[in-house]
Design a protein around this motif. Sequence first.
Motif, PDB file in Angstrom:
ATOM      1  N   PRO A 185       3.242   7.355 -11.980  1.00 17.39           N
ATOM      2  CA  PRO A 185       3.255   7.734 -10.567  1.00 17.39           C
ATOM      3  C   PRO A 185       2.197   8.768 -10.192  1.00 17.39           C
ATOM      4  O   PRO A 185       1.871   9.671 -10.970  1.00 17.39           O
ATOM      5  CB  PRO A 185       4.668   8.316 -10.373  1.00 17.39           C
ATOM      6  CG  PRO A 185       5.484   7.703 -11.444  1.00 17.39           C
ATOM      7  CD  PRO A 185       4.566   7.553 -12.613  1.00 17.39           C
ATOM      8  N   VAL A 186       1.677   8.600  -8.977  1.00 15.41           N
ATOM      9  CA  VAL A 186       0.770   9.558  -8.348  1.00 15.41           C
ATOM     10  C   VAL A 186       1.440  10.008  -7.058  1.00 15.41           C
ATOM     11  O   VAL A 186       1.847   9.181  -6.247  1.00 15.41           O
ATOM     12  CB  VAL A 186      -0.602   8.925  -8.051  1.00 15.41           C
ATOM     13  CG1 VAL A 186      -1.477   9.887  -7.246  1.00 15.41           C
ATOM     14  CG2 VAL A 186      -1.296   8.518  -9.345  1.00 15.41           C
ATOM     15  N   ALA A 187       1.574  11.323  -6.884  1.00 20.52           N
ATOM     16  CA  ALA A 187       2.249  11.880  -5.708  1.00 20.52           C
ATOM     17  C   ALA A 187       1.264  12.743  -4.931  1.00 20.52           C
ATOM     18  O   ALA A 187       0.781  13.755  -5.449  1.00 20.52           O
ATOM     19  CB  ALA A 187       3.457  12.704  -6.137  1.00 20.52           C
ATOM     20  N   ALA A 188       0.958  12.342  -3.695  1.00 19.66           N
ATOM     21  CA  ALA A 188      -0.045  13.030  -2.886  1.00 19.66           C
ATOM     22  C   ALA A 188       0.549  13.479  -1.563  1.00 19.66           C
ATOM     23  O   ALA A 188       1.321  12.750  -0.936  1.00 19.66           O
ATOM     24  CB  ALA A 188      -1.232  12.106  -2.638  1.00 19.66           C
ATOM     25  N   ILE A 189       0.173  14.671  -1.139  1.00 22.82           N
ATOM     26  CA  ILE A 189       0.684  15.222   0.112  1.00 22.82           C
ATOM     27  C   ILE A 189      -0.469  15.778   0.940  1.00 22.82           C
ATOM     28  O   ILE A 189      -1.448  16.283   0.390  1.00 22.82           O
ATOM     29  CB  ILE A 189       1.756  16.300  -0.175  1.00 22.82           C
ATOM     30  CG1 ILE A 189       2.405  16.802   1.122  1.00 22.82           C
ATOM     31  CG2 ILE A 189       1.205  17.434  -1.005  1.00 22.82           C
ATOM     32  CD1 ILE A 189       3.642  17.685   0.895  1.00 22.82           C
TER      33      ILE A 189
ATOM     34  N   PRO B 251       8.106  10.837   6.990  1.00 23.93           N
ATOM     35  CA  PRO B 251       7.678  12.065   6.299  1.00 23.93           C
ATOM     36  C   PRO B 251       7.172  11.812   4.883  1.00 23.93           C
ATOM     37  O   PRO B 251       6.220  12.456   4.435  1.00 23.93           O
ATOM     38  CB  PRO B 251       8.935  12.928   6.303  1.00 23.93           C
ATOM     39  CG  PRO B 251       9.743  12.435   7.453  1.00 23.93           C
ATOM     40  CD  PRO B 251       9.482  10.963   7.511  1.00 23.93           C
ATOM     41  N   ALA B 252       7.819  10.904   4.167  1.00 21.81           N
ATOM     42  CA  ALA B 252       7.402  10.565   2.805  1.00 21.81           C
ATOM     43  C   ALA B 252       7.620   9.077   2.590  1.00 21.81           C
ATOM     44  O   ALA B 252       8.588   8.503   3.094  1.00 21.81           O
ATOM     45  CB  ALA B 252       8.182  11.369   1.775  1.00 21.81           C
ATOM     46  N   VAL B 253       6.714   8.463   1.862  1.00 18.54           N
ATOM     47  CA  VAL B 253       6.756   7.014   1.637  1.00 18.54           C
ATOM     48  C   VAL B 253       6.498   6.733   0.158  1.00 18.54           C
ATOM     49  O   VAL B 253       5.588   7.316  -0.451  1.00 18.54           O
ATOM     50  CB  VAL B 253       5.700   6.295   2.507  1.00 18.54           C
ATOM     51  CG1 VAL B 253       5.589   4.821   2.119  1.00 18.54           C
ATOM     52  CG2 VAL B 253       6.053   6.431   3.983  1.00 18.54           C
ATOM     53  N   VAL B 254       7.299   5.843  -0.410  1.00 19.84           N
ATOM     54  CA  VAL B 254       7.107   5.400  -1.789  1.00 19.84           C
ATOM     55  C   VAL B 254       6.564   3.980  -1.745  1.00 19.84           C
ATOM     56  O   VAL B 254       7.221   3.067  -1.244  1.00 19.84           O
ATOM     57  CB  VAL B 254       8.420   5.447  -2.585  1.00 19.84           C
ATOM     58  CG1 VAL B 254       8.190   4.955  -4.009  1.00 19.84           C
ATOM     59  CG2 VAL B 254       8.985   6.858  -2.594  1.00 19.84           C
ATOM     60  N   GLY B 255       5.363   3.812  -2.258  1.00 22.19           N
ATOM     61  CA  GLY B 255       4.743   2.496  -2.339  1.00 22.19           C
ATOM     62  C   GLY B 255       4.518   2.142  -3.790  1.00 22.19           C
ATOM     63  O   GLY B 255       3.413   2.314  -4.308  1.00 22.19           O
ATOM     64  N   GLY B 256       5.570   1.703  -4.468  1.00 23.27           N
ATOM     65  CA  GLY B 256       5.476   1.459  -5.903  1.00 23.27           C
ATOM     66  C   GLY B 256       5.345   2.769  -6.642  1.00 23.27           C
ATOM     67  O   GLY B 256       6.207   3.643  -6.550  1.00 23.27           O
ATOM     68  N   ASP B 257       4.235   2.931  -7.352  1.00 22.34           N
ATOM     69  CA  ASP B 257       4.003   4.160  -8.107  1.00 22.34           C
ATOM     70  C   ASP B 257       3.269   5.221  -7.291  1.00 22.34           C
ATOM     71  O   ASP B 257       2.983   6.303  -7.818  1.00 22.34           O
ATOM     72  CB  ASP B 257       3.197   3.856  -9.378  1.00 22.34           C
ATOM     73  CG  ASP B 257       4.002   3.054 -10.381  1.00 22.34           C
ATOM     74  OD1 ASP B 257       5.185   3.387 -10.584  1.00 22.34           O
ATOM     75  OD2 ASP B 257       3.460   2.092 -10.954  1.00 22.34           O
ATOM     76  N   LEU B 258       2.961   4.935  -6.046  1.00 25.25           N
ATOM     77  CA  LEU B 258       2.283   5.905  -5.190  1.00 25.25           C
ATOM     78  C   LEU B 258       3.274   6.524  -4.213  1.00 25.25           C
ATOM     79  O   LEU B 258       3.937   5.818  -3.457  1.00 25.25           O
ATOM     80  CB  LEU B 258       1.157   5.225  -4.411  1.00 25.25           C
ATOM     81  CG  LEU B 258       0.387   6.124  -3.438  1.00 25.25           C
ATOM     82  CD1 LEU B 258      -0.389   7.196  -4.206  1.00 25.25           C
ATOM     83  CD2 LEU B 258      -0.537   5.303  -2.560  1.00 25.25           C
ATOM     84  N   ILE B 259       3.369   7.843  -4.235  1.00 27.00           N
ATOM     85  CA  ILE B 259       4.218   8.572  -3.288  1.00 27.00           C
ATOM     86  C   ILE B 259       3.299   9.402  -2.399  1.00 27.00           C
ATOM     87  O   ILE B 259       2.443  10.139  -2.900  1.00 27.00           O
ATOM     88  CB  ILE B 259       5.214   9.505  -4.011  1.00 27.00           C
ATOM     89  CG1 ILE B 259       6.130   8.709  -4.953  1.00 27.00           C
ATOM     90  CG2 ILE B 259       6.059  10.273  -3.000  1.00 27.00           C
ATOM     91  CD1 ILE B 259       5.723   8.768  -6.390  1.00 27.00           C
TER      92      ILE B 259
END
Length: 211
Positions: A104-108, A151-159
Amino acid sequence: MAKNAHLYVLDTLADWEPGYLLAELNSGRYFAEPGTSLPVRTVGATAAPVRTKGGLRLTPDLTVAELDPADSAVLVLPGADTWLEPEHEPILAKAREFLAAGVPVAAICGATIALGQAGVLDDRPHTSNDPGALAQFAPRYRGAAHYVAEPAVVGGDLITATGTAPVEFTRAVLDRLGVLRPSTLRAWHRLQTERSTESFVALMDSLPTPA
């Protein structure tokens, strides 16, 4: 749980955006498996120290060149004012490598704009601060059809998350990693949003009983 969480650090890093998440990963205080955690290691474009928006001086634990998805549970990309500078292109390429490896990659906030400019958002559900901001600051962005106004979205391994949603960002990443019991995660989110005695009690009651 042998792996680490990795936080990319860069000048003007928005300290508050990944704060909730880093505290929970590094401490493991509410993890489903008592005594475990995901220690946070910092990653820099170089080994040189950076200065956060809050004025903290951070010296990276390792460089992008040393970062291997096989050693990581998640790559966290925080917001910053400097994301579109060329020196950050290697971490964007590394983010692609993480996603290809199923890590996973989590970007804000500003990190989502950098991913948009790099084409990472073109074919995945995602969010950002605003679709107009993506169009303005990431002219190579082609993912408008996959933009989700949440506010936050999970697209597979991308948050991805907006800069005003660090709590939702944290909930989404913890959920994707599966390190908390579902009941604990619900109670944690309730506590952060309600700030009530009842929600704190619910969180404590949700924790596994020590052996």
